[in-house]
Design an enzyme around this catalytic site. Structure first.
Site, mmCIF file in Angstrom:
data_model
loop_
_atom_site.group_PDB
_atom_site.id
_atom_site.type_symbol
_atom_site.label_atom_id
_atom_site.label_comp_id
_atom_site.label_asym_id
_atom_site.label_seq_id
_atom_site.Cartn_x
_atom_site.Cartn_y
_atom_site.Cartn_z
ATOM 1 N N LYS A 120 27.465 77.361 79.742
ATOM 2 C CA LYS A 120 26.287 78.198 80.042
ATOM 3 C C LYS A 120 26.736 79.414 80.851
ATOM 4 O O LYS A 120 27.547 79.291 81.772
ATOM 5 C CB LYS A 120 25.278 77.409 80.869
ATOM 6 C CG LYS A 120 24.174 78.323 81.412
ATOM 7 C CD LYS A 120 22.897 77.636 81.555
ATOM 8 C CE LYS A 120 22.717 76.982 82.897
ATOM 9 N NZ LYS A 120 21.434 76.245 82.899
ATOM 10 N N GLY A 141 19.758 64.905 84.281
ATOM 11 C CA GLY A 141 20.256 63.944 83.299
ATOM 12 C C GLY A 141 19.744 64.129 81.880
ATOM 13 O O GLY A 141 19.959 63.271 81.030
ATOM 14 N N TRP A 152 20.752 66.198 79.465
ATOM 15 C CA TRP A 152 21.853 66.259 78.484
ATOM 16 C C TRP A 152 22.551 64.897 78.406
ATOM 17 O O TRP A 152 22.954 64.458 77.337
ATOM 18 C CB TRP A 152 22.882 67.343 78.870
ATOM 19 C CG TRP A 152 22.446 68.739 78.577
ATOM 20 C CD1 TRP A 152 21.166 69.208 78.526
ATOM 21 C CD2 TRP A 152 23.304 69.862 78.286
ATOM 22 N NE1 TRP A 152 21.165 70.552 78.228
ATOM 23 C CE2 TRP A 152 22.448 70.972 78.086
ATOM 24 C CE3 TRP A 152 24.671 70.042 78.210
ATOM 25 C CZ2 TRP A 152 22.954 72.246 77.787
ATOM 26 C CZ3 TRP A 152 25.176 71.304 77.917
ATOM 27 C CH2 TRP A 152 24.317 72.394 77.706
ATOM 28 N N ASP A 174 27.840 66.137 88.908
ATOM 29 C CA ASP A 174 26.887 67.089 89.506
ATOM 30 C C ASP A 174 26.958 66.968 91.027
ATOM 31 O O ASP A 174 27.237 65.895 91.559
ATOM 32 C CB ASP A 174 25.454 66.821 89.033
ATOM 33 C CG ASP A 174 24.581 68.062 89.156
ATOM 34 O OD1 ASP A 174 24.189 68.627 88.118
ATOM 35 O OD2 ASP A 174 24.308 68.506 90.311
ATOM 36 N N ASP A 194 26.568 72.920 81.846
ATOM 37 C CA ASP A 194 25.231 73.502 82.006
ATOM 38 C C ASP A 194 25.053 73.882 83.474
ATOM 39 O O ASP A 194 23.941 74.011 83.968
ATOM 40 C CB ASP A 194 24.179 72.465 81.571
ATOM 41 C CG ASP A 194 22.801 73.092 81.324
ATOM 42 O OD1 ASP A 194 22.746 74.307 81.049
ATOM 43 O OD2 ASP A 194 21.790 72.375 81.408
HETATM 44 C C1 LIG Z 1 20.397 73.505 84.830
HETATM 45 S S1 LIG Z 1 20.899 72.173 85.812
HETATM 46 C C2 LIG Z 1 21.593 71.079 84.637
HETATM 47 C C3 LIG Z 1 20.558 70.367 83.831
HETATM 48 C C4 LIG Z 1 21.164 69.232 83.031
HETATM 49 N N1 LIG Z 1 22.030 69.743 81.956
HETATM 50 C C5 LIG Z 1 20.099 68.391 82.398
HETATM 51 O O1 LIG Z 1 19.949 68.434 81.174
HETATM 52 O O2 LIG Z 1 19.423 67.662 83.126
HETATM 53 C C6 LIG Z 1 22.320 72.821 86.572
HETATM 54 C C7 LIG Z 1 23.049 71.801 87.444
HETATM 55 O O3 LIG Z 1 24.307 72.327 87.812
HETATM 56 C C8 LIG Z 1 24.656 71.708 89.035
HETATM 57 N N2 LIG Z 1 25.770 72.416 89.656
HETATM 58 C C9 LIG Z 1 25.818 73.699 90.093
HETATM 59 N N3 LIG Z 1 27.020 73.972 90.608
HETATM 60 C C10 LIG Z 1 27.761 72.840 90.477
HETATM 61 C C11 LIG Z 1 29.093 72.492 90.825
HETATM 62 N N4 LIG Z 1 29.898 73.370 91.428
HETATM 63 N N5 LIG Z 1 29.521 71.233 90.575
HETATM 64 C C12 LIG Z 1 28.709 70.348 89.983
HETATM 65 N N6 LIG Z 1 27.439 70.608 89.631
HETATM 66 C C13 LIG Z 1 26.963 71.845 89.884
HETATM 67 C C14 LIG Z 1 23.361 71.785 89.819
HETATM 68 O O4 LIG Z 1 23.363 70.864 90.889
HETATM 69 C C15 LIG Z 1 22.316 71.473 88.743
HETATM 70 O O5 LIG Z 1 21.948 70.119 88.779
#
Ligand SMILES: C[S@@+](CC[C@H](N)C(=O)[O-])C[C@H]1O[C@@H](n2cnc3c(N)ncnc32)[C@H](O)[C@@H]1O
Length: 236
Positions: free
Chosen positions: A189, A48, A50, A101, A142
């Protein structure tokens, strides 16, 4: 460091860097009623960091008049660019951010969270229902593949990881092609690898400008980068 500033994740600083550099939240909503306002879609939002930044930037001024200011996160310690100041006086719409997410996320004020796989059509339908008649001015991703436990696969520089990340980027791009408003922006990203030039070429055909960014808060050893694409051409 992130917690000192009231953020859940250091990734918050990456988005702050991008927002300070590009007018991504300069959304054309000032004269519109809430039902027609411009929304922001965030893919891969947990835990969370972002979402908190988006909530701060979009609602901070309005929130000062709400009855429960103690629920607010700490104010931003960075000066907002003039382009962001403008939107703070936009009419109040408390659901302008839709975040998705696979993992659960502790709620963030003003963020409409969907727990599910963004690539799943049912989740996309849920997103589009929430968008309703509003326009989408900004889509952020992201998303990064979650760890599988297999070191070879989990290495962000591995072919499997790069391929999976590219698939996620292409899925977000397809969604953007259907829902992003003309002149809207997309932040993606990606991981440096053999396919990122093709991805950049795809973006260049659809957006007026495409920049590649490595925010200072992104670990140097990580191959993650962000494409910031602005001025969606919307020639559907
Ligand atoms: C680097 S983290 C994001 C961090 C977030 N932007 C923050 O600031 O807290 C990447 C996220 O992408 C999610 N993710 C990966 N593949 C996904 C998908 N197919 N659908 C939804 N979320 C996904 C992961 O569960 C993870 O929580």
């Amino acid at each position: 460091m992130a917690r000192q500033h009231g953020y859940r994740a250091r990734s918050s600083f990456k988005l702050l860097h991008l927002l300070n550099k590009y007018p991504l939240l300069n959304l054309p909503s000032k004269s519109l009623s809430p039902a027609n306002q411009t929304v922001v879609i965030e893919c891969g939002s947990a835990p969370g960091g972002w979402s908190q930044v988006l909530s701060h930037v979009l609602y901070s001024q309005q929130q000062t008049t709400r009855t429960s200011p103690e629920t607010l996160s700490k104010p931003l310690d960075q000066k907002l660019p003039d382009s962001l100041e403008k939107i703070l006086s936009a009419p109040f719409d408390y659901n302008r951010v839709i975040s998705v997410d696979i993992l659960e996320m502790v709620p963030v004020e003003g963020v409409d969270f969907i727990c599910g796989d963004f690539t799943n059509p049912i989740i996309k339908q849920e997103i589009t229902q929430k968008i309703g008649s509003r326009k989408v001015g900004l889509i952020l991703s992201d998303m990064a593949p979650n760890l599988s436990g297999n070191r070879l696969v989990d290495d962000s520089k591995s072919t499997a990881s790069i391929y999976h990340s590219l698939e996620l980027c292409l899925d977000v791009l397809r969604f953007a092609e259907n829902y992003l408003d003309k002149d809207g922006s997309l932040v993606l990203k990606y991981f440096m690898g053999q396919n990122h030039t093709e991805l950049r070429n795809l973006l260049r055909k659809r957006f007026a400008k495409v920049h590649s960014e490595k925010p200072p808060s992104s670990r140097k050893e990580s191959s993650e980068q962000y494409f910031v694409a602005t001025g969606y051409l919307a020639n559907k």
